[in-house]
Design an enzyme around this catalytic site. Sequence first.
Site, mmCIF file in Angstrom:
data_model
loop_
_atom_site.group_PDB
_atom_site.id
_atom_site.type_symbol
_atom_site.label_atom_id
_atom_site.label_comp_id
_atom_site.label_asym_id
_atom_site.label_seq_id
_atom_site.Cartn_x
_atom_site.Cartn_y
_atom_site.Cartn_z
ATOM 1 N N HIS A 111 38.300 36.859 39.371
ATOM 2 C CA HIS A 111 37.774 36.839 38.003
ATOM 3 C C HIS A 111 37.694 35.429 37.419
ATOM 4 C CE1 HIS A 111 42.165 37.177 36.882
ATOM 5 N NE2 HIS A 111 41.781 36.343 35.924
ATOM 6 N N ASP A 141 40.970 41.267 43.621
ATOM 7 C CA ASP A 141 40.849 40.154 42.674
ATOM 8 C C ASP A 141 41.273 38.837 43.305
ATOM 9 O OD1 ASP A 141 40.077 38.962 40.342
ATOM 10 O OD2 ASP A 141 41.936 39.374 39.258
ATOM 11 N N SER A 217 45.793 32.398 35.821
ATOM 12 C CA SER A 217 45.143 33.226 36.835
ATOM 13 C C SER A 217 44.857 32.423 38.090
ATOM 14 C CB SER A 217 43.821 33.779 36.293
ATOM 15 O OG SER A 217 44.020 34.891 35.489
ATOM 16 N N GLY A 274 42.564 58.100 56.035
ATOM 17 C CA GLY A 274 41.821 59.354 55.968
ATOM 18 C C GLY A 274 42.627 60.502 55.398
#
Length: 466
Positions: A111, A141, A217, A274
């Site tokens: 981001h 992210d 971040s 699965g």
Amino acid sequence: MLHSLLTDDMKTRSLAIALILTLAACGQPDATKAQDGVFSNNRVVPGDAGAVKSSFAPVVRAAAPAVVNISAIGMQQTRDPFWGIPGQRQTGSVGSGVIVRADGVVVTNNHVIEGMQQIRVTLNDRREYSARVVLADARSDIAVLQLEGVNERLPVLNIDDREEQEVGDLVLAIGNPFGVGQTVTNGIISALNRTETGISDSGSFIQTDAAINPGNSGGALVDLDGDLIGINTAIFSRSGSSSGVGFAVPASMVKRVVDSAVGGAKTVVRPWLGVKGDTVTGDLARSLGLDRPQGLVVTDVYAGSPGARAGLRQGDVITAIDGAEVNDQSGLNFRVGTHAPNESVEIAVLRDGRPVTLNARVQALPGDADVDRATLIRSGILSGAQVLALNPALADSLGGDPFATGVIIGGVQRGSYANRVGLRGGDIVVAVNGRTVSSVQQLAEVPRGSELVIDRGGQRISGVVR
């Protein structure tokens, strides 16, 4: 914007702030699930005042040179609200990153650089480099950058993906809060394996009370060995600043993305087991004869999947993957997702109250995830809709349930009949006139007066289209 959580980049987004205020005000103490760990005998508390006053400076000296500041510039498409004239507006982002290879490979948050065209990286010693995106993975992210024009070996942080951390361990957060320059904060690991945070459907995060603020971040969460154990990603906050609840992507997932990028991949191929299931609640634990709520009870096994071949059955309770505790679907997705396709995982299962160990070789999701192969419907009430038959790979790439069936609408042409009746991209056509939809051909010429059942974001909507 990071999935209804305040991301700590410097982008100005009023909607993000509003969402965070709502989340913070309405947060429930048990809204997330964490396997909090236990303290082993090799952890000791400070024994005297001198130990308490010990300095983190040696760790910072070793780690800080590999933590960088990132500034990025992009152009956002705009439209005049009165005249509808298209235009562009410059946007910017400020964050942090970590050098993980001496040739200039940098890891940061997706981001921080998403939608940006120009990326500038500043090292701790004030050297500057332009950078290009090698791989950007929105689900974790995590993004991997390559610095350009590197002519010497750069300082690096070792990625420690052994996951030996425990709740209470001291950690340091290094980054660029508020764009003021490199800053170090300290705290402890508050929890491990935090899931259901709203950040990702396949995330399992390290929670820390080390101060993380906007601009942190993509920065480093390091242990006292000076190793990278996580990438600081998001915070819960009422004010927009740190309130002691920060989250970092664990090093195991960071390494998975970095390895994919360095290996030449353009996307991170996530394998699957699965199977899907429900968290074991107190009531469910009692009905299953368990002494405490633990694990994920299997509710469905995809035919021919790695889980099916390994012998997993409905009713089995998965308690751990490779020795790491699993208590919900997100935790299972994360543990499997840290592996590459064709790798083996060990699955700890309770079956009829008895422990069973199974081994599965995880595989990429079956099917074609290429959305460019969509078919345009040219007649009937769905004319103007671009549709694709769902398969596990496609559903997962669109953020949906890999077990979902039906036909998904990839896009709707403006002014078309499908547009006028309110159909949207992402809608799943489940049934037409009471018949289950499984192929694109069933939607080719659906007449007016037909009843449609669609799935929109998990909500079933039905009605007759005139």
